[in-house]
Design an enzyme around this catalytic site. Sequence first.
Site, PDB file in Angstrom:
ATOM      1  N   ASN A   4       0.855  -1.041   0.009  1.00  0.00           N
ATOM      2  CA  ASN A   4       0.112  -0.071  -0.099  1.00  0.00           C
ATOM      3  C   ASN A   4       0.922   1.197  -0.067  1.00  0.00           C
ATOM      4  O   ASN A   4       1.509   1.501   1.205  1.00  0.00           O
ATOM      5  CB  ASN A   4      -0.742  -0.075   1.322  1.00  0.00           C
ATOM      6  CG  ASN A   4      -1.700   1.161   1.456  1.00  0.00           C
ATOM      7  OD1 ASN A   4      -1.830   1.958   0.505  1.00  0.00           O
ATOM      8  ND2 ASN A   4      -2.365   1.525   2.627  1.00  0.00           N
ATOM      9  N   LYS A  19       0.063   4.210  -0.249  1.00  0.00           N
ATOM     10  CA  LYS A  19      -0.626   5.499   0.201  1.00  0.00           C
ATOM     11  C   LYS A  19      -0.581   6.623  -0.632  1.00  0.00           C
ATOM     12  O   LYS A  19      -0.204   6.414  -1.717  1.00  0.00           O
ATOM     13  CB  LYS A  19       0.053   5.540   1.625  1.00  0.00           C
ATOM     14  CG  LYS A  19      -0.180   4.309   2.511  1.00  0.00           C
ATOM     15  CD  LYS A  19      -0.229   4.849   4.133  1.00  0.00           C
ATOM     16  CE  LYS A  19       0.227   3.515   4.689  1.00  0.00           C
ATOM     17  NZ  LYS A  19      -0.117   3.428   6.191  1.00  0.00           N
ATOM     18  N   GLY A  30       1.783   2.105  10.703  1.00  0.00           N
ATOM     19  CA  GLY A  30       2.832   3.089  10.755  1.00  0.00           C
ATOM     20  C   GLY A  30       3.518   3.390  11.932  1.00  0.00           C
ATOM     21  O   GLY A  30       4.146   4.741  12.069  1.00  0.00           O
ATOM     22  N   GLU A  46      -6.008  -5.124  10.303  1.00  0.00           N
ATOM     23  CA  GLU A  46      -4.925  -4.073  10.630  1.00  0.00           C
ATOM     24  C   GLU A  46      -5.210  -3.614  11.807  1.00  0.00           C
ATOM     25  O   GLU A  46      -6.231  -2.500  11.733  1.00  0.00           O
ATOM     26  CB  GLU A  46      -4.895  -3.301   9.418  1.00  0.00           C
ATOM     27  CG  GLU A  46      -4.602  -3.841   8.185  1.00  0.00           C
ATOM     28  CD  GLU A  46      -3.886  -2.800   7.123  1.00  0.00           C
ATOM     29  OE1 GLU A  46      -2.757  -2.687   6.913  1.00  0.00           O
ATOM     30  OE2 GLU A  46      -4.498  -1.670   7.056  1.00  0.00           O
ATOM     31  N   SER A  94       2.930  -2.498  10.263  1.00  0.00           N
ATOM     32  CA  SER A  94       4.365  -2.300  10.696  1.00  0.00           C
ATOM     33  C   SER A  94       4.960  -3.717  10.537  1.00  0.00           C
ATOM     34  O   SER A  94       5.950  -4.235  11.122  1.00  0.00           O
ATOM     35  CB  SER A  94       4.616  -1.986  12.309  1.00  0.00           C
ATOM     36  OG  SER A  94       4.215  -0.750  12.556  1.00  0.00           O
ATOM     37  N   GLU A  99      -7.199   4.482   7.471  1.00  0.00           N
ATOM     38  CA  GLU A  99      -6.885   5.772   7.044  1.00  0.00           C
ATOM     39  C   GLU A  99      -8.216   6.517   6.638  1.00  0.00           C
ATOM     40  O   GLU A  99      -8.638   7.551   6.886  1.00  0.00           O
ATOM     41  CB  GLU A  99      -5.706   6.163   6.593  1.00  0.00           C
ATOM     42  CG  GLU A  99      -4.547   5.882   7.412  1.00  0.00           C
ATOM     43  CD  GLU A  99      -3.350   5.375   6.366  1.00  0.00           C
ATOM     44  OE1 GLU A  99      -3.183   5.219   5.349  1.00  0.00           O
ATOM     45  OE2 GLU A  99      -2.334   5.024   7.342  1.00  0.00           O
ATOM     46  N   GLY A 110       2.489  -1.244   4.377  1.00  0.00           N
ATOM     47  CA  GLY A 110       2.707   0.046   3.981  1.00  0.00           C
ATOM     48  C   GLY A 110       4.008   0.492   3.856  1.00  0.00           C
ATOM     49  O   GLY A 110       4.785   0.276   2.875  1.00  0.00           O
ATOM     50  N   HIS A 146      -9.489   1.041   4.362  1.00  0.00           N
ATOM     51  CA  HIS A 146      -8.342   1.070   5.282  1.00  0.00           C
ATOM     52  C   HIS A 146      -8.758   2.261   6.498  1.00  0.00           C
ATOM     53  O   HIS A 146      -9.320   2.943   6.211  1.00  0.00           O
ATOM     54  CB  HIS A 146      -7.439   1.809   4.396  1.00  0.00           C
ATOM     55  CG  HIS A 146      -6.046   1.715   4.978  1.00  0.00           C
ATOM     56  ND1 HIS A 146      -5.580   2.640   5.866  1.00  0.00           N
ATOM     57  CD2 HIS A 146      -4.915   0.879   4.685  1.00  0.00           C
ATOM     58  CE1 HIS A 146      -4.428   2.156   6.074  1.00  0.00           C
ATOM     59  NE2 HIS A 146      -3.899   1.423   5.617  1.00  0.00           N
TER      60      HIS A 146
HETATM   61  C1  PEP Z   1      -0.961   0.149   5.778  1.00  0.00           C
HETATM   62  O1  PEP Z   1      -0.829   1.159   5.373  1.00  0.00           O
HETATM   63  O2  PEP Z   1      -1.720  -0.680   5.762  1.00  0.00           O
HETATM   64  C2  PEP Z   1      -0.004  -0.387   6.670  1.00  0.00           C
HETATM   65  C3  PEP Z   1      -0.043  -1.612   7.263  1.00  0.00           C
HETATM   66  O3  PEP Z   1       0.990   0.482   6.999  1.00  0.00           O
HETATM   67  P1  PEP Z   1       2.283  -0.012   7.691  1.00  0.00           P
HETATM   68  O4  PEP Z   1       3.041  -0.944   7.057  1.00  0.00           O
HETATM   69  O5  PEP Z   1       3.400   1.272   7.609  1.00  0.00           O
HETATM   70  O6  PEP Z   1       2.229  -0.057   9.331  1.00  0.00           O
END
Ligand code: PEP
Length: 256
Positions: free
Chosen positions: A9, A11, A173, A167, A213, A97, A234, A95
């Site tokens: 992803n 973003k 993040g 998630e 993460s 976000e 991400g 998601h």
């Molecule tokens: C995501 O954006 O779905 C995500 C899991 O981000 P990150 O890997 O940075 O935590």
Amino acid sequence: MRTPIIVGNWKLNKTIREAVSLVDSLQPLVADVTDVEIVVAPVFTGLTAVAKALAGGNIRLGAQDVFWEDSGAFTGEVSPGMLKDVGCDYVIIGHSERRQYFSETNETVNRKAKAAHAHGLIPIICVGESLEERERGKTGAVVTDHVLNGIDGLTADQIVSTVIAYEPVWAIGTGHNATPNQAQEVHALIRSFLSEIYSANVASQVRIQYGGSVKPDNAAALIAQSDVDGALVGTASWEAESFAQIVKAANEAFLN
Ligand code: PEP
């Protein structure tokens, strides 16, 4: 046997030139991977160029969101048919976000998931609890609410080709991933209620990926869990080497 799926992803990152450069670096690193579905999800403006750069390879294209209508007076939106047209096979929906900043709800997630299926796109439906919800012991209730309402009305065939991404919001993040046991516990819960709604056979075919993460050094332990079928990545997907390492960890987990 469920084929692991690793989704990058991106973003709100990468110009067209940067996006093509990233896939150009990534493709040779994962060219030998045969047992993992690999997907990258650039911003809308990068889709056409990335689709062209990926042609004939083993990395597939996804989008980060979609609207449910086919066309009309919906300024700023992109339809499922348009995503198919540009070469997408997948779309990330719900998601955290988008839930947090853009008023995404279970209802809109559900409409988008149905529209995606109607156009032959595979929805990747994101679910997960906040830190506060986890600390109040609400993880199971929140995840159940997100999944049940997000998939409401999907047929057995549709749910089998839906990907669910667990998630936890507190892990996205932040550098603080869920432990393999924490992830496995929630994934097993999701599979158990899919089994109740559909059947054990159907539930056993649904891919549930973990996101939050995921990095090269924790991917193998997470993906080794019996109900963890890959990762939604991400930050670590914005650089070819780290994303490739996660893909390879998934490939090894599948082969072992
Ligand atoms: C995501 O954006 O779905 C995500 C899991 O981000 P990150 O890997 O940075 O935590």
